[in-house]
Design a protein around this motif. Structure first.
Motif, mmCIF file in Angstrom:
data_model
loop_
_atom_site.group_PDB
_atom_site.id
_atom_site.type_symbol
_atom_site.label_atom_id
_atom_site.label_comp_id
_atom_site.label_asym_id
_atom_site.label_seq_id
_atom_site.Cartn_x
_atom_site.Cartn_y
_atom_site.Cartn_z
ATOM 1 N N ASP A 120 -2.833 -0.780 -12.506
ATOM 2 C CA ASP A 120 -2.985 -2.106 -12.626
ATOM 3 C C ASP A 120 -3.234 -2.680 -11.118
ATOM 4 O O ASP A 120 -3.727 -3.821 -10.868
ATOM 5 N N ILE A 121 -2.541 -1.942 -10.192
ATOM 6 C CA ILE A 121 -2.418 -2.361 -8.699
ATOM 7 C C ILE A 121 -2.793 -0.937 -8.045
ATOM 8 O O ILE A 121 -2.157 -0.117 -8.407
ATOM 9 N N ILE A 122 -3.668 -1.106 -6.944
ATOM 10 C CA ILE A 122 -4.035 0.204 -6.114
ATOM 11 C C ILE A 122 -3.665 -0.102 -4.680
ATOM 12 O O ILE A 122 -4.105 -1.290 -4.254
ATOM 13 N N SER A 123 -2.768 0.528 -3.961
ATOM 14 C CA SER A 123 -2.498 0.537 -2.592
ATOM 15 C C SER A 123 -2.819 1.471 -1.851
ATOM 16 O O SER A 123 -2.539 2.663 -1.918
ATOM 17 N N ALA A 158 2.589 -4.485 2.937
ATOM 18 C CA ALA A 158 1.592 -4.498 1.817
ATOM 19 C C ALA A 158 2.333 -4.890 0.497
ATOM 20 O O ALA A 158 1.654 -5.639 -0.677
ATOM 21 N N LEU A 159 3.698 -4.955 0.205
ATOM 22 C CA LEU A 159 4.359 -5.408 -0.739
ATOM 23 C C LEU A 159 4.301 -6.895 -0.859
ATOM 24 O O LEU A 159 4.162 -7.795 -1.762
ATOM 25 N N ALA A 160 4.363 -7.616 0.453
ATOM 26 C CA ALA A 160 4.193 -9.126 0.612
ATOM 27 C C ALA A 160 2.859 -9.596 0.065
ATOM 28 O O ALA A 160 2.618 -10.463 -0.632
ATOM 29 N N LEU A 161 1.650 -8.631 0.266
ATOM 30 C CA LEU A 161 0.476 -9.135 -0.132
ATOM 31 C C LEU A 161 0.291 -9.120 -1.505
ATOM 32 O O LEU A 161 -0.293 -9.696 -2.162
ATOM 33 N N ILE A 174 -5.888 -5.095 -9.006
ATOM 34 C CA ILE A 174 -5.530 -5.686 -7.719
ATOM 35 C C ILE A 174 -5.646 -4.318 -6.620
ATOM 36 O O ILE A 174 -5.057 -3.512 -6.800
ATOM 37 N N ILE A 175 -6.462 -4.810 -5.763
ATOM 38 C CA ILE A 175 -6.472 -3.705 -4.588
ATOM 39 C C ILE A 175 -6.111 -4.048 -3.313
ATOM 40 O O ILE A 175 -6.249 -5.306 -2.846
ATOM 41 N N ILE A 176 -5.140 -3.317 -2.665
ATOM 42 C CA ILE A 176 -4.281 -3.844 -1.378
ATOM 43 C C ILE A 176 -4.830 -2.600 -0.389
ATOM 44 O O ILE A 176 -4.840 -1.543 -0.926
#
Length: 346
Positions: free
Chosen positions: A199-202, A108-111, A228-230
């Motif tokens: 800012d980012i959602i995982s 997930a971090l890589a994405l 950003i959506i992960i």
């Protein structure tokens, strides 16, 4: 004990054969996915080992039961593809709850890093001797707000990694872990608050009736411009059509997806000749700011080893009449489940 494996890939075969040296079971690997047509291959196998895109509905379970299958081993954490109500009191269902939270969190971090800094695009450019930087601008993750949905083992590992970037972490979980919140330094928020601030959602939660389409049109409308959506959880956590709309109107700045809600016919397979007939998946692949990997977040040597060991341990516990600690049933979250007193769901 004879175990039939479905949707078997070379890495499955290698890891299970190596680990089975300590157990001595008879293993049979079938390449096709498990469905009503292929279930007949499991005749005479007391145990069946299945994966995320196998079909385990009432029809398949009927066939398996009639052919003598007593235990279903899911070599994954999720079991949303199993009709647990139909399986109850017929076939024991066991899973691998924690094969490697590090594998999934690190992917997930890589994405995130890739869609933000666009290293995949830079790689393609430089391979063609194009060293321009136009369109490759990202942003510092330090100081940004990260939204984590689901604070189980994977979510907590993810938070630990992100804290190293100096990010502000907010999280949502219907069952908050206040001890983890204090130890890892994150704050629980409501879903609406998370959507509005991140800012980012995982996504790191299981797929249940309550979490299906947890990211939909209404949720996206509340998010920050350029979010950003992960998703490394399950495809059904996101309404793919709403995601497409969000990307088209640029509400969503980028998406990194390791799963897709209709992935069963495509992921883990080579579709380069046949092509993709799923219009939504094809549209997602067409966006320059979308990165899709084919459900590979789990794929590390450590995870494969743990999956094989836990799966075979599940079989061993079943044969020995021991408590099935990794068993699941449709009543597991209810006091009605008999596991508390008998050690088994039935």
């Amino acid at each position: 004990m004879k175990i039939a494996f479905f949707d078997s890939k070379p890495y499955d075969v290698e890891s299970f054969i190596n680990k089975n040296e300590a157990y001595g079971y008879t293993l049979k690997f079938f390449e096709p996915k498990l469905n009503p047509d292929t279930a007949l291959l499991a005749k005479g196998y007391e145990a069946v080992c299945a994966f995320v895109n196998d079909t385990l509905d009432n029809q398949v379970l009927d066939i398996l039961e009639q052919q003598g299958t007593k235990v279903l081993i899911m070599r994954c954490a999720g079991y949303n593809n199993v009709d647990l109500k139909s399986a109850h009191k017929r076939i024991h269902v066991l899973r691998v709850p924690a094969y490697s939270p590090y594998a999934v969190a690190e992917h997930a971090l890589a994405l995130i890093m890739t869609v933000n800094r666009k290293t995949h695009k830079a790689y393609i450019r430089t391979k063609e001797s194009n060293f321009t930087l136009r369109g490759l601008t990202g942003f510092d993750m330090h100081g940004k707000t990260m939204g984590i949905i689901g604070t189980g083992k994977i979510g907590q590992v993810m938070i630990g990694l992100l804290k190293g970037f100096g990010m502000n972490i907010v999280a949502y979980d219907p069952y908050p872990n206040e001890q983890a919140s204090q130890e890892l330094g994150f704050t629980y928020k409501s879903l609406d608050e998370l959507f509005q601030s991140a800012d980012i959602i995982s996504l790191h939660c299981p797929l249940t009736p309550e979490t299906q389409y947890i990211i939909g049109a209404h949720a996206i409308s509340q998010m920050k411009q350029g979010v950003i959506i992960i998703n490394t959880g399950r495809g059904g956590l996101i309404d793919s059509k709403a995601l497409v709309d969000g990307l088209k109107n640029r509400k969503i700045g980028a998406a990194g997806l390791d799963v897709y809600e209709e992935e069963g016919d495509y992921f883990f397979e080579d579709m380069s000749i046949e092509g993709i007939t799923d219009d939504t998946l094809a549209r997602l692949l067409s966006f320059p700011n979308v990165l899709i990997t084919s459900h590979q977040a789990f794929l590390t040597h450590e995870a494969l080893n743990n999956i094989a060991e836990t799966s075979l341990d599940n079989v061993k516990a079943y044969l020995a009449g021991e408590k099935l600690v990794n068993e699941v049933c449709y009543r597991c979250s209810s006091p009605e489940c008999a596991k508390d007193s008998t050690g088994r769901c039935f």
